[in-house]
Design a protein around this motif. Structure first.
Motif, short mmCIF file in Angstrom:
data_model
loop_
_atom_site.label_atom_id
_atom_site.label_comp_id
_atom_site.label_asym_id
_atom_site.label_seq_id
_atom_site.Cartn_x
_atom_site.Cartn_y
_atom_site.Cartn_z
N LEU A 146 0.85 -1.19 0.00
CA LEU A 146 0.00 0.00 0.00
C LEU A 146 0.88 1.24 0.00
CD1 LEU A 146 -2.66 -1.19 2.59
CD2 LEU A 146 -2.80 -1.25 0.10
N GLY A 147 1.54 1.49 -1.13
CA GLY A 147 2.46 2.61 -1.23
C GLY A 147 1.90 3.75 -2.06
N PHE A 148 2.57 4.88 -1.99
CA PHE A 148 2.17 6.06 -2.75
C PHE A 148 2.07 5.73 -4.23
CE2 PHE A 148 3.76 9.42 -5.57
CZ PHE A 148 2.76 10.35 -5.40
N GLY A 149 0.97 6.15 -4.86
CA GLY A 149 0.79 5.98 -6.30
C GLY A 149 0.13 4.69 -6.71
N SER A 150 0.04 3.72 -5.79
CA SER A 150 -0.59 2.44 -6.15
C SER A 150 -2.09 2.64 -6.33
CB SER A 150 -0.33 1.40 -5.05
OG SER A 150 1.04 1.11 -4.94
N SER A 151 -2.65 1.94 -7.31
CA SER A 151 -4.09 1.99 -7.53
C SER A 151 -4.75 0.90 -6.71
CB SER A 151 -4.42 1.82 -9.01
OG SER A 151 -3.86 0.61 -9.51
N VAL A 152 -5.87 1.25 -6.08
CA VAL A 152 -6.52 0.31 -5.16
C VAL A 152 -8.03 0.34 -5.33
CG1 VAL A 152 -4.71 0.39 -3.39
CG2 VAL A 152 -6.58 2.08 -3.34
N GLU A 153 -8.64 -0.75 -4.90
CA GLU A 153 -10.09 -0.82 -4.76
C GLU A 153 -10.37 -1.15 -3.30
OE1 GLU A 153 -12.77 -2.83 -7.72
OE2 GLU A 153 -13.07 -4.20 -6.03
N VAL A 154 -11.13 -0.29 -2.66
CA VAL A 154 -11.39 -0.44 -1.23
C VAL A 154 -12.87 -0.67 -1.00
CG1 VAL A 154 -11.13 0.58 1.06
CG2 VAL A 154 -9.50 1.17 -0.75
N GLN A 155 -13.18 -1.69 -0.21
CA GLN A 155 -14.55 -1.96 0.19
C GLN A 155 -14.63 -1.85 1.71
OE1 GLN A 155 -15.96 -5.69 -1.36
NE2 GLN A 155 -15.08 -5.33 -3.40
N GLY A 156 -15.70 -1.27 2.18
CA GLY A 156 -15.85 -1.11 3.62
C GLY A 156 -17.05 -0.30 3.99
N GLN A 157 -17.05 0.19 5.22
CA GLN A 157 -18.17 0.97 5.74
C GLN A 157 -17.82 2.45 5.79
OE1 GLN A 157 -18.71 -1.23 9.52
NE2 GLN A 157 -20.78 -1.73 8.78
N LEU A 158 -18.74 3.25 5.28
CA LEU A 158 -18.57 4.69 5.32
C LEU A 158 -19.15 5.19 6.64
CD1 LEU A 158 -17.50 6.91 3.40
CD2 LEU A 158 -19.86 7.32 2.70
N VAL A 159 -18.28 5.75 7.49
CA VAL A 159 -18.71 6.15 8.83
C VAL A 159 -18.30 7.59 9.10
CG1 VAL A 159 -18.54 3.77 9.71
CG2 VAL A 159 -16.55 5.30 9.87
N LYS A 160 -18.91 8.15 10.13
CA LYS A 160 -18.55 9.51 10.53
C LYS A 160 -17.16 9.50 11.13
CE LYS A 160 -20.18 13.44 13.29
NZ LYS A 160 -20.04 14.36 12.14
N SER A 161 -16.36 10.47 10.75
CA SER A 161 -14.97 10.51 11.22
C SER A 161 -14.88 11.25 12.56
CB SER A 161 -14.09 11.21 10.19
OG SER A 161 -12.78 11.35 10.69
N PRO A 162 -14.08 10.72 13.49
CA PRO A 162 -13.88 11.44 14.75
C PRO A 162 -12.97 12.65 14.60
CG PRO A 162 -12.53 9.45 14.69
CD PRO A 162 -13.39 9.41 13.47
N SER A 163 -12.26 12.72 13.48
CA SER A 163 -11.35 13.83 13.24
C SER A 163 -12.11 15.06 12.76
CB SER A 163 -10.29 13.45 12.22
OG SER A 163 -9.50 14.57 11.86
N LYS A 164 -11.62 16.24 13.12
CA LYS A 164 -12.24 17.49 12.67
C LYS A 164 -11.84 17.85 11.24
CE LYS A 164 -12.50 19.50 17.33
NZ LYS A 164 -12.10 20.64 18.19
N ARG A 165 -10.85 17.14 10.70
CA ARG A 165 -10.36 17.47 9.35
C ARG A 165 -11.27 16.96 8.25
NH1 ARG A 165 -3.77 16.56 9.54
NH2 ARG A 165 -3.34 18.06 11.22
N GLN A 166 -12.07 15.94 8.53
CA GLN A 166 -12.98 15.43 7.53
C GLN A 166 -14.26 14.94 8.20
OE1 GLN A 166 -9.71 13.66 7.47
NE2 GLN A 166 -10.44 12.44 9.21
N ASN A 167 -15.34 14.95 7.43
CA ASN A 167 -16.64 14.55 7.97
C ASN A 167 -16.80 13.04 8.02
OD1 ASN A 167 -17.53 17.23 8.31
ND2 ASN A 167 -18.16 17.33 6.15
N VAL A 168 -16.27 12.36 7.00
CA VAL A 168 -16.44 10.91 6.91
C VAL A 168 -15.09 10.24 6.66
CG1 VAL A 168 -18.79 11.13 6.01
CG2 VAL A 168 -16.86 10.98 4.41
N GLU A 169 -15.06 8.94 6.89
CA GLU A 169 -13.92 8.12 6.55
C GLU A 169 -14.42 6.74 6.19
OE1 GLU A 169 -11.61 8.47 10.11
OE2 GLU A 169 -12.56 6.74 11.06
#
Length: 407
Positions: A86-109
């Motif tokens: 999982l390095g910089f520039g690699s193309s990926v497909e991610v599956q998972g759950q979209l949840v509210k982020s605890p961080s103030k920098r973004q709304n979701v993760e």
């Protein structure tokens, strides 16, 4: 041939996709994921490229971007995933759950359940380092890779949005879109800086001419729009134009895009100026509304403190003409009322030895002619103007200029 009714029914019922037995995972763009209103753990799929990776205790944080927005989506994964792939520039497909982020920098993760590496990237060999913020001059030497940088991504999203805004403006104001030819026998500008078009067979048979007349890449669609203005009161075209100028200056390209319009029953230069002004305003408002982060990035890192300043210069020769000039960019708009006096045109063409070649142009004045005028706007110069980009080569995906035709 299908009638309109049959075509609608065929489109309604035909589909190559089978009906799914189970509800599939929602495939979202990064932009849609970031703007999701519901974050109740919906299972989604996101595809893109890794912009950054960091490890904290037994948790991996990835930032994935797919080009749909400047902001990346944070993906949170546990240590069971192999971080070496999982390095910089690699193309990926991610599956998972979209949840509210605890961080103030973004709304979701995105809480990852599965990460598949589609294509690996050797970050050490990659010539553009993501965190170094390379200059536009530096990344210009990598036309096949520079679109992966934040700044070029922002410029190209603005370019796409401005293109859509221009088409929307003309459609909403009743203009008909005309696809003017790229290959033409006319020299609209009369400057002689043309690319001549010849078939490869002419090398073997130099006397052969594919079109029977000399043919060139177009420098303007104006003359073809004037033809159409005899049947449609408002027409426009938006496409590539070409100039064989031996220049590598920051203001010139051999291939660039022009927005051109022609309006019938116009007798006042002020009427043209009003349309030019409304086009500029409407396009810019839509860009600022839909791409605020991208415009802000350009103003912050490319042209801090940039202000849009323009002024008009009116000229009066045989016909009334106007130019809209932008400091640092040059001529942005050029427009004029067209010469409609048949005998005046005939005399000028005869003295230039072009009477026979441009007989069709005289015919436009013989058969139902009307007062008309038009204008052209250099699209790349428009982007330079609103984004504050100094070099025109940085606002087009693949710049062509003298001694350079990469890719």
């Amino acid at each position: 041939m299908l009638g309109a009714g049959c075509l609608r029914r065929a489109l309604r019922f035909c589909s190559s996709a089978p009906f799914p037995r189970h509800k599939p995972k929602a495939k979202l763009s990064v932009r849609d994921a970031l703007g999701a209103q519901s974050t109740s753990g919906e299972r989604v799929q996101v595809q893109g490229w890794i912009r950054s990776v960091r490890s904290q205790k037994e948790v991996l944080f990835l930032h994935v971007n797919d080009g749909s927005s400047l902001e990346s989506l944070q993906v949170v994964a546990d240590s069971s995933f192999d971080s070496r792939e999982l390095g910089f520039g690699s193309s990926v497909e991610v599956q998972g759950q979209l949840v509210k982020s605890p961080s103030k920098r973004q709304n979701v993760e995105l809480k990852a359940e599965k990460i598949e590496v589609i294509g690996k990237c050797d970050a050490k060999a990659f010539p553009i380092k993501y965190k170094e913020r390379p200059t536009l001059e530096y990344i210009r030497q990598y036309p096949h890779l520079r679109c992966r940088t934040n700044v070029l991504g922002s410029i190209l999203r603005v370019r796409s949005e401005a293109t859509a805004a221009i088409h929307s403006f003309f459609r909403d104001n009743g203009f008909v879109n005309i696809h003017t030819p790229v290959i033409t026998s006319n020299d609209c500008e009369g400057a002689g800086e043309l690319f001549q078009v010849e078939s490869s067979s002419k090398i073997k048979e130099p006397e052969e001419n594919f079109f029977n007349v000399p043919a060139f890449l177009t420098v303007s669609g104006q003359l073809h729009l004037e033809v159409m203005s005899g049947a449609f009161t408002q027409v426009f075209t938006f496409g590539p134009t070409f100039r064989a100028e031996n220049s590598q200056s920051r203001r010139h390209l051999a291939e660039f895009y022009m927005v051109e319009a022609e309006i019938s029953f116009v007798e006042s230069l002020q009427d043209l100026i009003q349309v030019m002004e409304e086009l500029f305003k409407a396009t810019t408002i839509m860009v600022l509304s839909n791409c605020p982060e991208d415009v802000e990035l350009c103003h912050k890192f490319i042209a801090p403190g940039q202000k849009i300043r323009t002024y008009a210069k009116k000229q009066l020769f045989n016909v009334a003409a106007v130019d809209l000039l932008v400091p640092g960019v040059g001529e942005l708009f050029g427009g004029s009322l067209r010469e409609e006096r048949y005998h005046f045109l005939e005399d000028r063409l005869a003295r230039s030895g072009l009477r026979e070649v441009y007989q069709w142009y005289l015919d436009l004045r013989r058969f139902g002619s009307v007062p008309h005028g038009g204008f052209g706007m250099g699209f790349e110069r428009y982007l330079q103007c609103i984004l504050g980009v100094d070099n025109i080569k940085d606002v087009i995906p693949f710049p062509r200029f003298t001694h350079s035709c990469l890719l």
